[in-house]
Design a protein around this motif. Sequence first.
Motif: not given
Length: 768
Positions: A121, A123, A141-143, A145, A295, A298-299
Motif C-alpha cells: 500500500w 500512504s 492510504k491507497r492500494f 488489489s 486491506l 491485500q496484506k
Amino acid sequence: MNLDYIIPNEWSIIEEGFNPDHVKSSESIFSIGNGAMGQRANFEEHYSGATFQGSYIAGVYYPDKTRVGWWKNGYPEYFAKVLNAPSWIGIHITINNEKLDLFTCKNVADFKRELNMKEGWLSRSFTATLKNDIQIQVEAKRFLSLDLDELGAIEYNITPVNADATITFQPYIDAGIRNEDTNWEDKFWDTLNVSHENHQAFIQAKTMKTHFYTCTFMESQLLIDGKSVLIEPIITADANSASFSYEYKVKKGETYTINKFGGYTVDRNHDKNQLIPAAKAVLKKATKLGFKTLLENQKAAWQNIWNLADITIKGDVKAQQGIRFNIFQLNQTYLGKDSRLNIGPKGFTGEKYGGSTYWDTEAYCIPFYMATKDQNVAKTLLEYRYNHLDKAIENAQKLGFKNGAALYPMVTMNGEECHNEWEITFEEIHRNGAIAYAIYNYHRFTGDYSYIPEKGLEVLIGIARFWHQRANFSSVKQQYVILGVTGPNEYENNVNNNWYTNYMAKWCIDYALENIQKIESEYTTDFTRIMNKTKLSKAEMQEWQAVSTNMYFPESKEHEVYLQQDGFLDKELITVKDLDKSQRPINQKWSWDRILRSPYIKQADVLQGFYFFEDHFTQEELEKHFDFYEPFTVHESSLSPCVHSIQAAKLGRMEQAYQFYLRTSRLDLDDYNHEVEEGLHITSMAGTWMSIVEGFGGMRVRDNMLTFKPQIPKQWEAFSFKINFRNQILKVNVCQNQTHFELEGDRDLQILVHDKRVTISPNNLITV
C-alpha cells in the motif's frame, strides 16, 4: 546530483518533508500496480505544481503514427504507445470553499509519504495551512488489489485542527486525459458514455484505431470519526467526466473520511457490452468487504508473494531496501496470470519506450519468474512469443526474408514491430537469440521439455531460418559473416560481425538442429506435425549447418580477446577512467556521431555472450575479456551493472561486484541516470535479483543439478534467498563463514556446493 531524499528502510520507501522539486520523481518511485493496472503516485487532491499524471491498463495501447524525416522500406508504420487511461483516483477537496492544493498552501508540515512493500500500500500524511488560515491534518492510504485486480481503494481522512470547517469531498472520474508523449498530438481515446446511478459513476471509452473498450468506475462511502454517514451528493457530469460532491460541517478535531473504490473493467476479460454490469459486480464486492477487510486481504496476498520471492540482507539497509524495491516492482508489473500480457520496460510507471515487450523479458526477467513463482508463469512468457510467431514471420517478410524465417520485433504490443529508430528496428537483430535462449533456459532450469515439441521447436526453426538467411558467405574470409548490425552495445550502429550477434546466430542454429534430432527420435507424432507445417527439409538443415560450422568471429591475437566487431581496434581506445567526468553521461553530453566513433560501451556486449554461455569459456578467458571491455563500459543502460556484477563475483572481485550491485539495485531510488521522473526501469530490476542469486549466491543449473559457489560482500553480515526448483523450495542462507541450506519438499535434493556434492533432506538444515 543523485536523489538522496529516500530514507533507508528495510521494508518501506519513505519520503519526509514536502519538496515540489521531488514530486515528479516521487510519482515514479512510489508507483503502485497489480499486474492488471497501475498508476503513478499522483496526489488524489488537486495539485497545480509540476506533475506527470499517469494511470495505465495492462495491454491497452495506441498505434501512434511513426514520425520520421523520410520513409524507408520495411519501416514500422506506428510506434505503439502505452496509453494514459481515464483516471479514477481524483478527489477535489475544499475547506470553507478553499481548494486543497499543496502547491499553494501557506504551509505544509510533517509531510510523509510511504510505499509499504511488505503489505502493498501507499500512504501520505501531512498538516497543511490553507490560504484561508484553516489548518488540517490529512492521512491518505491507497492500494490496487491483488485479489480483485480490477479494483483499487482509497481511504482519505481530513481532520480540522484549529477551527470547525465545512469540508467537501468531490470524488470524480475523468476521461479528459492525454499522454505525455505523442507524435502528432492525436486523440487516443473516444469517450462513449458517461453515466451515474446512486453513488456510482461510469465512463465507457474506447481507444482510437485499436478499439479497446474500457469502463472506468467509482463509488464512495463517507464516515465521521469512523461511523458511516449518508450524504446526498451534488452530481456533475459532462462529456468526459463525472463527479459527486459530499459536503459536511466538520467540528474541530473530528475526522471526515471518504473511502473511494474505483478501477477498470476491460473487454479483454468481459463482453464489451457488459462492462458496466461487470464494474457493478466489482463495486458490490468492494463495498461489502469495505476498505479495512480489503486491506487485510491485500496484506495476505503480498505475504504469499514474499514467502518465496523475498531476499534478506543483514547489515546493509540500503542494499536491503534496494532489492526489495526491485522485487516489489516486478510483482506489481507482472504476475503471470494472462498469457496476452508481458513485462513493459517502464511497467505502470511511465510512458517512455512505448511498447510492452522487449528482449529484456527473455534475457533478464524469465530467470526471476522461474525461480520465484510456479514454473507455469515462465512458461506463459514463452507462450506469449509462440502466439506471436506468425507476426514474427510477417515482420521478417517485410524486410525481404522468406520461407518462414522469423524476426521477432525489438518492441511490440501484439507481435508487430513498433519501434521506429532504424538502427534498432533493422539492425538490433540479436533480440532473436534471446527468444531461443529463453526456451533453452526454461528447459535447463525446470526440466520440463514438453514446451519444445508442443510449441517451442516451431519458434526455433523460424529463428534458425532467419540466421541462415541473414548471414552471407564472404569470399575474402571464406567464412559466413553478418553485416550491418547493432549489438547489445547501442553506441555502435551498422557495424559488421558483432561478435555477440554472430555467436548467438551460430548457437541458435545448433540448438534448433539438436532439438529437431531429439524430437525426431523421441516425439515422432510432434515431429511429423512440425515438419509438415514448416516444410523443413534435410537439405535446408544442411545449409544451416554450413553457416554454423563456418561462422566468422572477429578476434585480436594481440589482446587475446574476441573483438566486439570488426572495427573495434580502429577506435581511439581511451578508457572511461580517463574520460573527463564533466562529459558524463555521454548520451546527454555528446552528439550521436561522436558516440558512434568512440570506444564506449553502453552495456555488456561481448560480456553478455560470456554471461549467457559461460560454460563455453574458461575462467581465464572471462577474466581477459572482462579486463579488456569493462574499462570502456559507461554503464548508461539500466541492463549493464547486473551482468558486470555477476561476472565480477565469478572472478572473485567482490568489492567491484558489490558496487555494481548497489548501482543496479538503487538505479531508480538514487536516480543514477537523472531520469527517474519519466518512470522506473522495471526489466533491469530482474537483473538485480540475478546479481544476488547468480552473482553472490553463485547459483547455476548444470547437468540437471543446482550448483552454488556462495560468496558474501564484506559489507553484509548475511543474505538469504529462496529458489523454487522443480516444485521444491530451497532456502539458501549465506553468512561470512558458512552457508545454510534448507529444503521444503517431499524428496531429497542433491546439489553441488563449491563443486562438492551435498544431499539435502526435507526440513533438515544443512550447513556447509
